[in-house]
Structure formats: structure tokens, C-alpha cells
Scaffold this active site. Structure first.
Site, PDB file in Angstrom:
ATOM      1  N   LEU A  66      -1.159   3.501   7.438  1.00 19.60           N
ATOM      2  CA  LEU A  66      -1.804   4.811   7.418  1.00 19.60           C
ATOM      3  C   LEU A  66      -3.288   4.680   7.718  1.00 19.60           C
ATOM      4  O   LEU A  66      -3.860   3.590   7.644  1.00 19.60           O
ATOM      5  CB  LEU A  66      -1.564   5.484   6.067  1.00 19.60           C
ATOM      6  CG  LEU A  66      -0.086   5.769   5.757  1.00 19.60           C
ATOM      7  CD1 LEU A  66       0.096   6.227   4.320  1.00 19.60           C
ATOM      8  CD2 LEU A  66       0.482   6.812   6.722  1.00 19.60           C
ATOM      9  N   THR A  99      -5.715  -1.217   7.269  1.00 19.98           N
ATOM     10  CA  THR A  99      -6.966  -1.894   6.935  1.00 19.98           C
ATOM     11  C   THR A  99      -7.646  -1.134   5.800  1.00 19.98           C
ATOM     12  O   THR A  99      -7.945   0.049   5.929  1.00 19.98           O
ATOM     13  CB  THR A  99      -7.898  -1.948   8.159  1.00 19.98           C
ATOM     14  OG1 THR A  99      -7.223  -2.612   9.228  1.00 19.98           O
ATOM     15  CG2 THR A  99      -9.180  -2.694   7.830  1.00 19.98           C
ATOM     16  N   LYS A 174      -9.586  -9.374   7.661  1.00 19.52           N
ATOM     17  CA  LYS A 174      -9.369  -8.317   8.651  1.00 19.52           C
ATOM     18  C   LYS A 174     -10.626  -7.475   8.873  1.00 19.52           C
ATOM     19  O   LYS A 174     -10.981  -7.154  10.015  1.00 19.52           O
ATOM     20  CB  LYS A 174      -8.206  -7.432   8.186  1.00 19.52           C
ATOM     21  CG  LYS A 174      -8.052  -6.118   8.925  1.00 19.52           C
ATOM     22  CD  LYS A 174      -7.714  -6.300  10.393  1.00 19.52           C
ATOM     23  CE  LYS A 174      -7.399  -4.928  11.005  1.00 19.52           C
ATOM     24  NZ  LYS A 174      -7.129  -5.005  12.447  1.00 19.52           N
TER      25      LYS A 174
END
Length: 292
Positions: A66, A99, A174
Site C-alpha cells: 500500500l 516502504t 530500503k
């Protein structure tokens, strides 16, 4: 535990091709999204489709992809969220592939574990092209046994898979990766345009950069670099979607810096540039995707 059924909550630009990779690998697929056109396409391909997150609770692994924390918290902890629908005895592994920040994962961990499920973070890198080809880089954080259990699913979507450490470690990696990536996305498009204005094609530039210090993921191969820009700027809607993601990712990096009490001036400058919504950027990306 052997994974059989995989649910994807969010099948947008990245989630849709990743879900198709999972299905091609033989997993039974459930996709949850609000976009009816996307759901219709997956239904025609034989997947189970739903707009109800609760319908994903019976899967062996649940991939969450999402756009932001508000959507994540609502999908997982909301009144009709995933946690509320997990039946006694079920132990799905929730794979947070969005993320986000380690703090968000910690807020999710308690309720997810109380419901009998497990949580890992599994953010990705490689762009739309990598998602389509199943060649993503996947970073994993969490308990080693849980990471091992989802490895067949991860291998269906990615080629380079790294266990970064405890829950949250992969998200740190990330966010830092994206901090560098976003800078390259905007600066490389400017470099391509600059070269071409002076009569040097990207195809001529790329092989030199690939063995020089200007190398990045967009310059390593001109054909792949152009494909990435075409995918990102194929329409105003697609560009807006990726723009919103990269802007958010830079703000996540700024939050990590604040938590570490670091003043990162260049990161601030790049974030301010992206937030300024340069009106020339989309056109530059479109031109970077075109072979002259």
C-alpha cells in the site's frame, strides 16, 4: 509450513505484476484492491478477487503493498482489517512489502502476533520492469524461520534476496536505497537530455557510464533505462503515482535522519526539489524513454 495461498493487499503498478509472478509460480492467488478494472482483469486470469481485506485472512502469506502508513494501518488494524479476521489456529505470515519505517512495524507487531500471525518486512527494489520480469531485489527483516518460510514466494518475484536482520532492518536498508535511487531518477533524466542536446545518444553514453563512476541502475543499460522511464511516464496518472511514492520515500529518509539526529543537507535539497513538482520533469522522463 508450506505456502499454498498468497493474498496481495494492493495490486497497483508494482503489486499487480508481482502478484502475477506469484501465480505463475503456482500459488493460489487472492487479490484485494479498490480498483474494479484491476480486479476484473485478475478474475479473468483465475485469481480470487475482493475489495474486503478480511477476505485475505485465510491465506498462508499476506503481502501488503500500500502507498502510505494511513492505508497500511487501516488495512491491518482497522475495524474491517486483517487482524480482526484471522481465525483461531491460523498463522499467516504478513509480508510488509510497502516502504515504511521501523516504528510502523513495531506498532503492527503486537496486534498481529496477538491474532496468531507473524510479521516480516520485505521491501523491494527494481521498479516496474523488475516486477514484471520477476527480477526484483527483495530485502527481508524478521525472524529467520519466518523468512525461510516465505522464501519460495520471494524467489517467485525476485532474483536477489537478502535477510537484513531483525524486524525493521530491511526497511532501513530500503529507505536508504530509495534516497539514492530517487536522486538518480531525476538527475539521470537531466543527464540524458543534456547529452542528447549535444549530439550524444543515451545508447552511446550508457556503455561508457556502465564502466565509469557515473554508473547507476538507469545508466547500466540504455534499453532498460529507457523502459523504466517509459513505464514511469506512460501517462500522467502513472507519473503522478510514482511521483507520490518517491516524494513519500524521501520524507521517510528525512524522518530516519531526524531519529538519528543527523542533519543531511543534500537529502533535504533533493526532497525540496521533488516537493517543488518541477513542471518539466514529466516531459523529460517521457523523452528519456524514447529512442531517437
Amino acid at each position: 509450513m508450506k505456502l499454498k495461498t498468497v493474498a496481495f493487499i494492493g495490486v497497483g503498478n508494482m503489486g499487480a505484476p508481482m502478484a502475477r509472478c506469484a501465480r505463475r509460480a503456482g500459488f493460489d492467488l487472492i487479490v484485494c484492491d479498490r480498483n474494479q478494472a484491476v480486479l476484473e482483469a485478475f478474475a479473468q486470469e483465475g485469481a480470487t478477487v475482493t475489495t474486503d481485506v478480511a477476505a485475505c485472512a485465510g491465506a498462508d502469506a499476506v503481502v501488503v503493498l500500500l502507498a502510505n502508513d494511513a492505508q497500511i494501518m487501516e488495512a491491518v488494524l482497522g475495524e474491517r482489517g486483517l487482524v480482526q479476521a484471522i481465525a483461531p489456529g491460523q498463522r499467516p505470515i504478513v509480508c510488509m512489502m510497502s516502504t515504511t519505517l521501523p516504528d510502523t512495524l513495531q506498532a503492527l507487531k503486537g496486534p498481529i502476533e496477538a491474532a496468531g500471525a507473524r510479521l516480516i518486512d520485505a521491501p523491494i527494489s527494481g521498479g516496474i520492469v523488475g516486477a514484471e520480469q520477476g527480477t526484483l531485489t527483495i530485502m527481508l527483516g524478521g525472524d529467520a524461520a519466518d523468512v525461510q518460510a516465505v522464501m519460495p514466494l520471494m524467489e517467485a518475484m525476485g532474483e536477489r534476496i537478502f535477510h537484513c536482520g531483525a524486524l525493521g532492518a530491511a526497511e532501513v536498508v530500503k529507505v536508504i536505497n530509495n534516497m539514492l535511487c530517487v536522486t538518480n531518477m531525476f538527475l539521470t533524466a537531466e543527464a540524458i537530455e543534456l547529452a542528447q542536446r549535444h549530439g550524444v545518444s543515451f545508447e552511446g553514453l550508457s556503455p561508457i557510464l556502465a564502466v565509469s563512476t557515473g554508473l547507476n541502475f538507469l545508466t547500466a543499460d540504455a534499453q532498460t533505462g529507457r523502459a523504466q522511464y517509459r513505464a514511469w511516464a506512460r501517462s500522467e496518472e502513472a507519473y503522478t503515482a510514482i511521483y507520490n511514492v518517491v516524494s513519500k520515500d524521501l520524507h521517510l529518509a528525512l524522518k530516519l535522519a531526524d531519529l538519528a539526529q543527523l542533519d543531511l543537507g543534500l537529502l533535504k535539497g533533493v526532497s525540496q526539489y521533488v516537493d517543488s513538482a518541477d513542471p518539466q520533469a514529466m516531459g523529460r522522463w517521457m523523452r528519456s524513454g524514447q529512442v531517437n
